[in-house]
Design a protein around this motif. Structure first.
Motif, PDB file in Angstrom:
ATOM      1  N   ALA A 890       0.847  -1.200   0.000  1.00  0.00           N
ATOM      2  CA  ALA A 890       0.000   0.000   0.000  1.00  0.00           C
ATOM      3  C   ALA A 890       0.879   1.244   0.000  1.00  0.00           C
ATOM      4  O   ALA A 890       2.055   1.202   0.385  1.00  0.00           O
ATOM      5  N   GLN A 891       0.289   2.335  -0.456  1.00  0.00           N
ATOM      6  CA  GLN A 891       1.034   3.591  -0.494  1.00  0.00           C
ATOM      7  C   GLN A 891       0.145   4.727  -0.010  1.00  0.00           C
ATOM      8  O   GLN A 891      -1.078   4.625   0.007  1.00  0.00           O
ATOM      9  N   ALA A 892       0.785   5.819   0.407  1.00  0.00           N
ATOM     10  CA  ALA A 892       0.042   6.965   0.931  1.00  0.00           C
ATOM     11  C   ALA A 892       0.855   8.225   0.687  1.00  0.00           C
ATOM     12  O   ALA A 892       2.044   8.177   0.345  1.00  0.00           O
ATOM     13  N   GLY A 893       0.208   9.353   0.882  1.00  0.00           N
ATOM     14  CA  GLY A 893       0.872  10.641   0.720  1.00  0.00           C
ATOM     15  C   GLY A 893       0.536  11.552   1.885  1.00  0.00           C
ATOM     16  O   GLY A 893      -0.445  11.342   2.601  1.00  0.00           O
ATOM     17  N   GLY A 894       1.338  12.555   2.074  1.00  0.00           N
ATOM     18  CA  GLY A 894       1.102  13.522   3.137  1.00  0.00           C
ATOM     19  C   GLY A 894       1.588  14.894   2.734  1.00  0.00           C
ATOM     20  O   GLY A 894       2.316  15.043   1.743  1.00  0.00           O
ATOM     21  N   ARG A 895       1.185  15.914   3.530  1.00  0.00           N
ATOM     22  CA  ARG A 895       1.525  17.297   3.196  1.00  0.00           C
ATOM     23  C   ARG A 895       2.574  17.895   4.129  1.00  0.00           C
ATOM     24  O   ARG A 895       3.241  18.846   3.772  1.00  0.00           O
ATOM     25  N   ASP A 896       2.702  17.332   5.327  1.00  0.00           N
ATOM     26  CA  ASP A 896       3.560  17.938   6.343  1.00  0.00           C
ATOM     27  C   ASP A 896       4.841  17.130   6.513  1.00  0.00           C
ATOM     28  O   ASP A 896       4.900  16.153   7.276  1.00  0.00           O
ATOM     29  N   ALA A 897       5.885  17.529   5.787  1.00  0.00           N
ATOM     30  CA  ALA A 897       7.146  16.794   5.838  1.00  0.00           C
ATOM     31  C   ALA A 897       7.820  16.911   7.203  1.00  0.00           C
ATOM     32  O   ALA A 897       8.618  16.055   7.582  1.00  0.00           O
ATOM     33  N   SER A 898       7.501  17.964   7.953  1.00  0.00           N
ATOM     34  CA  SER A 898       8.124  18.140   9.265  1.00  0.00           C
ATOM     35  C   SER A 898       7.716  17.042  10.248  1.00  0.00           C
ATOM     36  O   SER A 898       8.377  16.821  11.257  1.00  0.00           O
ATOM     37  N   LYS A 899       6.603  16.346   9.944  1.00  0.00           N
ATOM     38  CA  LYS A 899       6.130  15.293  10.834  1.00  0.00           C
ATOM     39  C   LYS A 899       6.565  13.900  10.380  1.00  0.00           C
ATOM     40  O   LYS A 899       6.132  12.894  10.944  1.00  0.00           O
ATOM     41  N   LEU A 900       7.445  13.831   9.366  1.00  0.00           N
ATOM     42  CA  LEU A 900       7.792  12.522   8.812  1.00  0.00           C
ATOM     43  C   LEU A 900       8.529  11.648   9.820  1.00  0.00           C
ATOM     44  O   LEU A 900       8.244  10.459   9.951  1.00  0.00           O
ATOM     45  N   GLN A 901       9.518  12.217  10.514  1.00  0.00           N
ATOM     46  CA  GLN A 901      10.261  11.407  11.468  1.00  0.00           C
ATOM     47  C   GLN A 901       9.333  10.869  12.561  1.00  0.00           C
ATOM     48  O   GLN A 901       9.433   9.714  12.982  1.00  0.00           O
ATOM     49  N   GLU A 902       8.410  11.722  13.016  1.00  0.00           N
ATOM     50  CA  GLU A 902       7.439  11.274  14.018  1.00  0.00           C
ATOM     51  C   GLU A 902       6.596  10.121  13.474  1.00  0.00           C
ATOM     52  O   GLU A 902       6.307   9.147  14.181  1.00  0.00           O
ATOM     53  N   ALA A 903       6.194  10.242  12.181  1.00  0.00           N
ATOM     54  CA  ALA A 903       5.381   9.200  11.561  1.00  0.00           C
ATOM     55  C   ALA A 903       6.150   7.890  11.466  1.00  0.00           C
ATOM     56  O   ALA A 903       5.605   6.798  11.739  1.00  0.00           O
ATOM     57  N   LEU A 904       7.434   7.960  11.097  1.00  0.00           N
ATOM     58  CA  LEU A 904       8.230   6.748  10.965  1.00  0.00           C
ATOM     59  C   LEU A 904       8.508   6.119  12.331  1.00  0.00           C
ATOM     60  O   LEU A 904       8.528   4.890  12.476  1.00  0.00           O
ATOM     61  N   GLU A 905       8.726   6.931  13.309  1.00  0.00           N
ATOM     62  CA  GLU A 905       8.900   6.394  14.664  1.00  0.00           C
ATOM     63  C   GLU A 905       7.637   5.680  15.122  1.00  0.00           C
ATOM     64  O   GLU A 905       7.682   4.610  15.751  1.00  0.00           O
ATOM     65  N   SER A 906       6.477   6.260  14.810  1.00  0.00           N
ATOM     66  CA  SER A 906       5.202   5.627  15.148  1.00  0.00           C
ATOM     67  C   SER A 906       5.058   4.306  14.411  1.00  0.00           C
ATOM     68  O   SER A 906       4.576   3.311  14.973  1.00  0.00           O
ATOM     69  N   ALA A 907       5.460   4.293  13.118  1.00  0.00           N
ATOM     70  CA  ALA A 907       5.387   3.063  12.323  1.00  0.00           C
ATOM     71  C   ALA A 907       6.235   1.962  12.958  1.00  0.00           C
ATOM     72  O   ALA A 907       5.806   0.797  13.082  1.00  0.00           O
ATOM     73  N   ARG A 908       7.469   2.314  13.348  1.00  0.00           N
ATOM     74  CA  ARG A 908       8.352   1.310  13.962  1.00  0.00           C
ATOM     75  C   ARG A 908       7.741   0.785  15.271  1.00  0.00           C
ATOM     76  O   ARG A 908       7.737  -0.429  15.534  1.00  0.00           O
ATOM     77  N   ASN A 909       7.230   1.694  16.099  1.00  0.00           N
ATOM     78  CA  ASN A 909       6.646   1.276  17.370  1.00  0.00           C
ATOM     79  C   ASN A 909       5.460   0.339  17.178  1.00  0.00           C
ATOM     80  O   ASN A 909       5.292  -0.651  17.906  1.00  0.00           O
ATOM     81  N   LEU A 910       4.640   0.643  16.162  1.00  0.00           N
ATOM     82  CA  LEU A 910       3.477  -0.204  15.897  1.00  0.00           C
ATOM     83  C   LEU A 910       3.904  -1.578  15.390  1.00  0.00           C
ATOM     84  O   LEU A 910       3.284  -2.596  15.712  1.00  0.00           O
ATOM     85  N   LEU A 911       4.956  -1.613  14.571  1.00  0.00           N
ATOM     86  CA  LEU A 911       5.453  -2.901  14.080  1.00  0.00           C
ATOM     87  C   LEU A 911       6.051  -3.725  15.217  1.00  0.00           C
ATOM     88  O   LEU A 911       5.842  -4.946  15.303  1.00  0.00           O
ATOM     89  N   VAL A 912       6.829  -3.056  16.070  1.00  0.00           N
ATOM     90  CA  VAL A 912       7.418  -3.759  17.212  1.00  0.00           C
ATOM     91  C   VAL A 912       6.305  -4.327  18.102  1.00  0.00           C
ATOM     92  O   VAL A 912       6.368  -5.473  18.576  1.00  0.00           O
ATOM     93  N   GLU A 913       5.280  -3.521  18.331  1.00  0.00           N
ATOM     94  CA  GLU A 913       4.169  -3.954  19.177  1.00  0.00           C
ATOM     95  C   GLU A 913       3.395  -5.101  18.539  1.00  0.00           C
ATOM     96  O   GLU A 913       2.966  -6.049  19.213  1.00  0.00           O
ATOM     97  N   GLY A 914       3.210  -5.014  17.210  1.00  0.00           N
ATOM     98  CA  GLY A 914       2.403  -6.024  16.533  1.00  0.00           C
ATOM     99  C   GLY A 914       3.149  -7.307  16.215  1.00  0.00           C
ATOM    100  O   GLY A 914       2.520  -8.365  16.074  1.00  0.00           O
ATOM    101  N   LEU A 915       4.468  -7.238  16.080  1.00  0.00           N
ATOM    102  CA  LEU A 915       5.229  -8.419  15.657  1.00  0.00           C
ATOM    103  C   LEU A 915       6.161  -8.955  16.745  1.00  0.00           C
ATOM    104  O   LEU A 915       6.720 -10.042  16.617  1.00  0.00           O
ATOM    105  N   GLY A 916       6.370  -8.137  17.808  1.00  0.00           N
ATOM    106  CA  GLY A 916       7.323  -8.547  18.842  1.00  0.00           C
ATOM    107  C   GLY A 916       6.802  -9.672  19.736  1.00  0.00           C
ATOM    108  O   GLY A 916       5.636 -10.029  19.726  1.00  0.00           O
TER     109      GLY A 916
END
Length: 916
Positions: A890-916
């Motif tokens: 899947a793919q997505a787009g966004g408008r606020d590049a300043s929030k990208l690092q926060e988004a990626l950190e959230s992605a990692r945390n969700l993956l760790v929580e879901g797969l750990g």
């Protein structure tokens, strides 16, 4: 005892209103057509429109008092339809009118009596507004009706001074509002549409406004009122908005049933779509019933736009396939009692809807494919610029180790992928894609849209859609009508004469009558007689001169156009030399060369229609035309395109008639006799009892007031330039004749010679040479796409060693600089396949404040309850975007590049929580 509003159906409200005023001496008149007689507006927008000539003093009323229920169309607030409680494109305006009979006192008294005693609205729920300077109306409401002063609001020109346009009849108005929440107290804000709704507007038409904004009292003081039927139904039926009244809700329910949903249990977005369908279907049913056909210009364009909005909103709520005809059945059933023509025109309504919907569904499908191609083109262009502007860039993992830099050597600025304004407009205008939809899809792939270019293309289209005529404003019309009492209409002598002696009877400058006009002044001139043809029947007006004196230094007025208003021919021009005075004897002379070319094109148009009927279909009928000195355009009704072979036969047949030198026979005769003889009527023309017939025996016979050649041989040559569809069921042929054929061929010859020089090829070799170049371009584009993918793969391969272990799974969450979305997708898929049981989330910033995100999950990850589409959509929201896709990719787009690092950190945390 508290009075409660009486529950009445929409039909009962309409009839109650008409009966109330009929009992008070008003003549009930039928609704006028949605196609107005007034040339200054496209559609009937108000109840007073059919009475405008009376208000202007141009026509004597049948009765001093009238009442109507007028169907209206307005599209200026179309984006609010379905989103507010009260905005519509189609609505009914109940009105009572006085033409110099009663005025403010009686109008106010009756409006109050109807509202409170007949409809039962409690006085405590009513608030009144008046124009801030209208002390008379204020006093009537307070002292005679008995409304407390604090419930009478004084308001300014924008709200309570009505005018028909820049000039013409106008006056203060008074409005009655219903207060849904009187318990909120006396803090009255009439702009608060959650509390107040204006349902009755009383216009006190007592002034005439000239071009300079000056107000002068009208000879007669008139009353023009309007009560919104839908708004009164909302009040009396106690529903939260106009759409849930019995006037519209059955249509909404029909659409909901087709979608398999329940209106009341739907979210707001679905309700908006259902309400848009309910409103627009009413509008298109009545427009088609009044013989409007879908097209790309004028009111036809409005009809097409409304139908396409219905189809698009139907798709949004899940309706599959064609459905507009079935929903229209509800609208017809609701309207037929008050407007029988919708049932009489049922077959035409359904046929037009079915044709337009089927065509739009096809164009939607093609449009989606075109949009995909446009997006790919934008990405390829960006990749090309990247390759030209900078070398390879090293990729480094963002999470969990280090951050990847999107640039090297301080080169932060990157080329931006963008959809051109023209491409976006083509999607909008040809394929029905709203700009917002194009923007939304583009943003998901990190692509922008050239909004300035889109607006420029829109303005060009609007300019093309405007009528060619130059509208005379109401002040000019008023001036001419006043003068009609003292002067005769213009005698047209231009069928037989190219010049004539004439007397200047009227001079208008900026809409005002003047006695004289000096050199440099733009004027409108009325003569007692003229050889100038006034624009009519698709033929443009003549050009030429008005002059006096033979020594070269006398009066000279250049005439650029001629319009007919009432019985007067108005010559639009510029005084180039001397002074023009009322009473002057002048020579009116047309441009003979221009007239000859117009005549040739007009006669060629008649021959073209005859040839179409002989070769394509004898049922073909005209749907519009334009005859100028440069070209001719002929629109006709046809369910299919004319083939190339048929076009050649048509061209050959017209040229054979030209060569055969058929003489014209021109006669005036009763219209019944003309029709008996088989004469064809011109589209859009209104005929009197006696008509002019242009007959080329054995070839063509039409009712026509235009100018023509006396013999077909005078046309010289005829050449078809193009044939295309301009609307569903409507085709257009453009052609040239006479001297214009040579001009056309000279241009084409120059183009061919220029291409031959550029490609070093003979004319017959050009097609193959261009095909070869096109193939080379396609190969280059494929190569660029391959290079782009290789670049992304090179960056992504560096991430393999940085993959994080989570038991049996591996995860990668990283940013790849400014890689475009398609390359990002390729990289994510490749990494997931190499890692096996893995979840890969990659991001990039292809341009400032634009974010692209991709998630690639293996089947084992899906089994843990993680779906790529839902996952990446939630992550994108952090960056102000959205997206989705399949469970594995899947793919997505966004408008606020300043929030990208926060988004990626959230992605990692969700993956760790879901797969750990």
């Amino acid at each position: 005892m508290t009075i409660s509003p009486k529950f009445l159906s929409g039909s009962q409200i309409r009839q109650t209103f008409l009966d109330f005023y009929a009992q008070r001496g008003h003549k009930i008149l039928p609704s006028a057509s949605l196609v107005p007689e007034d040339p200054t507006v496209l559609l009937t927008i108000a109840g007073m429109l059919q009475f405008k000539p009376i208000f202007l003093g141009q026509r004597t009323p049948e009765s001093p008092r009238a009442t109507t229920s007028q169907k209206c169309i307005r599209t200026n607030d179309i984006e609010n339809v379905g989103r507010t409680a009260r905005h519509h494109t189609f609505f009914e305006m109940l009105g009572n009118f006085s033409f110099g009979d009663y005025f403010k006192k009686q109008a106010i008294a009756w409006a109050w009596e109807l509202s409170t005693e007949v409809f039962g609205l409690p006085a405590s729920n009513l608030v009144v507004s008046v124009f801030r300077e209208d002390d008379e109306a204020f006093a009537i409401w307070r002292d005679e009706i008995g409304i407390p002063g604090d419930r009478i609001q004084r308001m300014g020109e924008d709200d309570n001074f009505w005018q028909s346009g820049p000039t013409g009849p106008c006056g203060p108005c008074s409005e009655i509002y219903y207060d849904f929440h009187p318990e909120r107290g006396d803090n009255i804000d009439l702009e608060d549409d959650t509390r107040f709704i204006e349902f009755y507007n009383l216009v006190f038409m007592q002034y005439n406004k000239d071009a300079e904004g000056n107000l002068t009292p009208l000879q007669n003081q008139n009353i023009d009122t309007g009560m919104g039927l839908e708004r009164m139904a909302q009040i009396l039926q106690k529903v939260p908005n106009n759409y849930e009244t019995d006037l519209i809700f059955p249509i909404v329910q029909s659409a909901a049933e087709l979608a398999g949903i329940d209106y009341h249990n739907s979210d707001e977005k679905v309700k908006v779509s259902l309400k848009v369908i309910g409103d627009h279907i009413r509008a298109v049913v009545h427009m088609i019933a009044d013989e409007i056909r879908a097209s790309n210009v004028g009111r036809g364009y409005i009809l097409r736009r409304l139908i396409r909005r219905v189809v698009r909103h139907g798709r949004l709520i899940g309706i599959q396939g064609e459905f507009t005809v079935r929903v229209a059945e509800s609208a017809i059933a609701l309207s037929e009692a008050a407007y029988p023509n919708v049932r009489r025109r049922e077959a035409q309504i359904k046929a037009e809807l079915a044709r337009e919907e089927a065509q739009f569904l096809k164009t939607l499908e093609r449009g989606e494919k075109l949009l995909e191609e446009i997006l790919k083109k934008a990405l390829v262009e960006q990749a090309s610029c990247l390759l030209l502007s900078q070398g390879g860039q090293d990729a480094q993992p963002l999470l969990p180790t280090a951050e990847i830099s999107g640039s090297q050597g301080g080169q932060d600025a990157q080329p931006t992928a963008e959809i051109s304004g023209q491409d976006a407009f083509t999607l909008y205008d040809t394929y029905g894609f709203p700009l917002e939809l194009t923007q939304e899809i583009a943003e998901e792939q990190g692509i922008t849209v050239d909004l300035d270019g889109f607006e420029a293309a829109m303005k060009e289209q609007q300019s093309r859609a405007k009528d060619a005529r130059q509208t005379i404003d109401l002040t000019v019309q008023g001036s001419l009508d006043k003068l009609a009492e003292t002067i005769q209409g213009t005698e047209f002598v231009g069928y037989a004469e190219l010049s004539s002696l004439a007397e200047v009877e009227v001079i208008l400058v900026d809409g005002k009558y003047v006695e004289e006009a000096a050199a440099g002044t733009e004027v409108q001139v009325v003569l007692n007689q003229t050889p100038f043809y006034a624009e009519s029947g698709g033929q443009i007006g003549d050009k030429g001169y008005l002059k006096s004196g033979d020594n070269g230094d006398g009066l000279l007025v250049r005439v650029d156009d001629v319009k007919k208003e009432s019985d007067f021919f108005v010559h639009f021009g510029l005084v180039e030399r001397g002074t023009l005075r009322v009473g002057d004897s002048i020579t009116a002379k047309i441009d003979n060369s221009s007239r000859r070319r117009i005549q040739a094109n007009h006669t060629a148009t008649h021959l073209l229609q005859s040839a179409l009927r002989k070769i394509v279909d004898d049922s073909i009928s005209q749907a519009g035309s334009l005859v100028s000195s440069e070209r001719l355009r002929f629109d006709f009704n046809s369910p299919r395109a004319v083939t190339a072979e048929e076009l050649q036969k048509i061209e050959d047949l017209v040229n054979s008639w030209i060569a055969e030198a058929h003489a014209a026979e021109v006669a005036e005769m009763p219209i019944a006799l003309a029709r008996e003889k088989g004469a064809t009527a011109m589209f859009g023309e209104k005929y009197g009892d006696v008509v002019r017939v242009i007959d080329f025996p054995g070839v063509s016979m039409e009712l026509c007031g235009g100018t023509h050649v006396s013999n077909t041989a005078e046309i010289g040559l005829f050449k078809i330039v193009s044939e295309a569809g301009v609307a569903a069921g409507t085709r257009r042929i453009e052609a040239v004749s006479g001297q214009a054929v040579l001009d056309y061929l000279n241009v084409r010859d120059k183009v061919v010679r220029d291409l031959g020089d550029r490609f070093k090829a003979k004319p017959e070799e050009l097609p193959n040479r261009i095909t070869n170049l096109q193939n080379e371009l396609k190969d280059t584009q494929k190569h660029l796409a391959a290079v782009k993918s290789e670049l992304a793969i090179a960056k992504s391969d560096q991430l393999l060693s940085a993959a994080e272990d989570l038991g049996e799974f591996k995860i990668i969450v990283a940013q790849l600089g400014d890689v475009d979305t398609e390359a990002l997708k390729t990289a994510a898929e490749r990494l997931q396949q190499k890692l096996g049981n893995a979840a890969v989330v990659l991001a990039s910033i292809p341009e400032p404040d634009k974010v692209s995100l991709v998630a690639a999950f293996s089947p084992e990850v899906n089994k843990k309850g993680l779906q790529a589409g839902k996952f990446i959509g939630g992550i994108a929201q952090i960056c102000g975007g959205k997206g989705g896709g399949r469970p594995n990719l899947a793919q997505a787009g966004g408008r606020d590049a300043s929030k990208l690092q926060e988004a990626l950190e959230s992605a990692r945390n969700l993956l760790v929580e879901g797969l750990g």
